[in-house]
Design a protein around this motif. Sequence first.
Motif, PDB file in Angstrom:
ATOM      1  N   LYS A   1       0.918  -1.292  -0.005  1.00 43.81           N
ATOM      2  CA  LYS A   1       0.094  -0.143  -0.114  1.00 43.81           C
ATOM      3  C   LYS A   1       1.010   1.258  -0.052  1.00 43.81           C
ATOM      4  O   LYS A   1       1.719   1.260   0.763  1.00 43.81           O
ATOM      5  CB  LYS A   1      -0.916  -0.035   1.167  1.00 43.81           C
ATOM      6  N   VAL A   2       0.571   2.229  -1.059  1.00 40.25           N
ATOM      7  CA  VAL A   2       1.170   3.402  -0.632  1.00 40.25           C
ATOM      8  C   VAL A   2       0.517   4.864  -0.784  1.00 40.25           C
ATOM      9  O   VAL A   2       0.875   5.654  -0.339  1.00 40.25           O
ATOM     10  CB  VAL A   2       2.071   3.703  -2.358  1.00 40.25           C
ATOM     11  N   ALA A   3      -1.100   4.520  -0.856  1.00 40.09           N
ATOM     12  CA  ALA A   3      -2.059   5.504  -0.659  1.00 40.09           C
ATOM     13  C   ALA A   3      -3.235   5.043  -0.409  1.00 40.09           C
ATOM     14  O   ALA A   3      -3.567   4.115  -0.785  1.00 40.09           O
ATOM     15  CB  ALA A   3      -1.903   6.420  -1.836  1.00 40.09           C
ATOM     16  N   ASP A   4      -4.233   5.790   0.077  1.00 43.32           N
ATOM     17  CA  ASP A   4      -5.556   5.846   0.333  1.00 43.32           C
ATOM     18  C   ASP A   4      -6.232   6.542  -1.055  1.00 43.32           C
ATOM     19  O   ASP A   4      -5.962   7.694  -1.186  1.00 43.32           O
ATOM     20  CB  ASP A   4      -6.057   6.163   1.612  1.00 43.32           C
ATOM     21  N   ILE A   5      -7.032   5.718  -1.550  1.00 44.60           N
ATOM     22  CA  ILE A   5      -7.732   6.457  -2.811  1.00 44.60           C
ATOM     23  C   ILE A   5      -9.190   6.289  -2.640  1.00 44.60           C
ATOM     24  O   ILE A   5      -9.813   5.505  -2.091  1.00 44.60           O
ATOM     25  CB  ILE A   5      -7.004   6.110  -4.371  1.00 44.60           C
ATOM     26  N   LYS A   6      -9.948   6.659  -3.643  1.00 42.32           N
ATOM     27  CA  LYS A   6     -11.217   6.469  -3.778  1.00 42.32           C
ATOM     28  C   LYS A   6     -11.602   5.827  -5.109  1.00 42.32           C
ATOM     29  O   LYS A   6     -11.010   6.049  -6.048  1.00 42.32           O
ATOM     30  CB  LYS A   6     -11.917   7.726  -3.583  1.00 42.32           C
ATOM     31  N   PHE A   7     -12.669   4.965  -5.170  1.00 44.31           N
ATOM     32  CA  PHE A   7     -12.970   4.332  -6.335  1.00 44.31           C
ATOM     33  C   PHE A   7     -14.594   4.669  -6.666  1.00 44.31           C
ATOM     34  O   PHE A   7     -15.456   4.626  -5.802  1.00 44.31           O
ATOM     35  CB  PHE A   7     -12.886   2.592  -6.485  1.00 44.31           C
ATOM     36  N   ARG A   8     -15.153   5.170  -7.395  1.00 41.79           N
ATOM     37  CA  ARG A   8     -16.638   5.656  -7.911  1.00 41.79           C
ATOM     38  C   ARG A   8     -17.155   4.549  -8.674  1.00 41.79           C
ATOM     39  O   ARG A   8     -16.709   3.821  -9.491  1.00 41.79           O
ATOM     40  CB  ARG A   8     -16.505   6.785  -8.584  1.00 41.79           C
ATOM     41  N   VAL A   9     -18.274   4.149  -7.834  1.00 39.07           N
ATOM     42  CA  VAL A   9     -19.464   3.203  -8.553  1.00 39.07           C
ATOM     43  C   VAL A   9     -20.591   4.197  -8.479  1.00 39.07           C
ATOM     44  O   VAL A   9     -21.098   4.165  -7.541  1.00 39.07           O
ATOM     45  CB  VAL A   9     -19.537   1.709  -7.737  1.00 39.07           C
ATOM     46  N   GLY A  10     -21.288   4.575  -9.454  1.00 39.10           N
ATOM     47  CA  GLY A  10     -22.368   5.406  -9.531  1.00 39.10           C
ATOM     48  C   GLY A  10     -22.156   6.797  -8.606  1.00 39.10           C
ATOM     49  O   GLY A  10     -21.021   7.422  -8.852  1.00 39.10           O
ATOM     50  N   GLU A  11     -23.062   6.906  -7.868  1.00 40.75           N
ATOM     51  CA  GLU A  11     -22.790   8.172  -6.782  1.00 40.75           C
ATOM     52  C   GLU A  11     -21.870   7.864  -5.440  1.00 40.75           C
ATOM     53  O   GLU A  11     -21.572   8.578  -4.906  1.00 40.75           O
ATOM     54  CB  GLU A  11     -24.014   8.649  -6.455  1.00 40.75           C
ATOM     55  N   GLN A  12     -21.612   6.535  -5.529  1.00 41.82           N
ATOM     56  CA  GLN A  12     -20.892   6.062  -3.870  1.00 41.82           C
ATOM     57  C   GLN A  12     -19.301   6.104  -4.464  1.00 41.82           C
ATOM     58  O   GLN A  12     -18.862   5.440  -5.507  1.00 41.82           O
ATOM     59  CB  GLN A  12     -21.366   4.585  -3.909  1.00 41.82           C
ATOM     60  N   LEU A  13     -18.766   6.576  -3.328  1.00 42.37           N
ATOM     61  CA  LEU A  13     -17.208   6.431  -3.204  1.00 42.37           C
ATOM     62  C   LEU A  13     -16.669   5.622  -2.491  1.00 42.37           C
ATOM     63  O   LEU A  13     -17.105   5.727  -1.324  1.00 42.37           O
ATOM     64  CB  LEU A  13     -16.671   8.043  -3.186  1.00 42.37           C
ATOM     65  N   ASP A  14     -15.897   4.463  -2.920  1.00 39.41           N
ATOM     66  CA  ASP A  14     -15.566   3.506  -1.877  1.00 39.41           C
ATOM     67  C   ASP A  14     -13.964   3.721  -1.467  1.00 39.41           C
ATOM     68  O   ASP A  14     -13.287   4.193  -2.151  1.00 39.41           O
ATOM     69  CB  ASP A  14     -15.333   2.263  -2.606  1.00 39.41           C
ATOM     70  N   ASP A  15     -13.778   3.311  -0.370  1.00 39.27           N
ATOM     71  CA  ASP A  15     -12.334   3.390   0.150  1.00 39.27           C
ATOM     72  C   ASP A  15     -11.598   2.373  -0.455  1.00 39.27           C
ATOM     73  O   ASP A  15     -11.749   1.018  -0.425  1.00 39.27           O
ATOM     74  CB  ASP A  15     -12.219   3.353   1.826  1.00 39.27           C
TER      75      ASP A  15
END
Length: 173
Positions: free
Chosen positions: A151-165
């Motif tokens: 792991k090098v960073a925390d990012i977000k992944f978008r599915v529709g309107e939802q942002l996942d960790d």
Amino acid sequence: MSELILRAATPADIPALSKLGIDSFVATFGHMYSAKDLADFLEEAHSHNALAGELADPARLYCLAEQDGALAGYCKLGLTCGFPDHARGQNVLELKQLYTAAGMTGMGIGKALMDWAMAEFTARGADEVQLSVWSGNHGAQKFYARYGFAKVADIKFRVGEQLDDEFLFARLM
């Protein structure tokens, strides 16, 4: 079972790729999303039109794993840096997807595809490889750690309107 065959994807593979991608994503993550968010994401990422565009894109590379004449898994590479803000290398490539068919996890398919991907990254002169993995997918995180990713960073992944960790994992080559 017969031997696992790895090969490049062609437009004729789009229906099978779409089905495997949808089935795998829904089985693993479908419960996390509203029906609309899930449907929008599947259309954007796994529809026949989306896959036709991906296969035609010179910055994408697909490898299929076939067993007994059926699609058992696939791997998609990005031949450009997906997360430039976190890049440490000069030629940073990305592992974008590695999916296996339902019921085929733990049968060596992921390993075969990952070995192929790592050989491709090496052959293309990558000095770093990045990938994103859902923060709650501990099995995938352990799998990637076996290949030297961390792991090098925390990012977000978008599915529709939802942002996942998500976690950005990377490995210097």
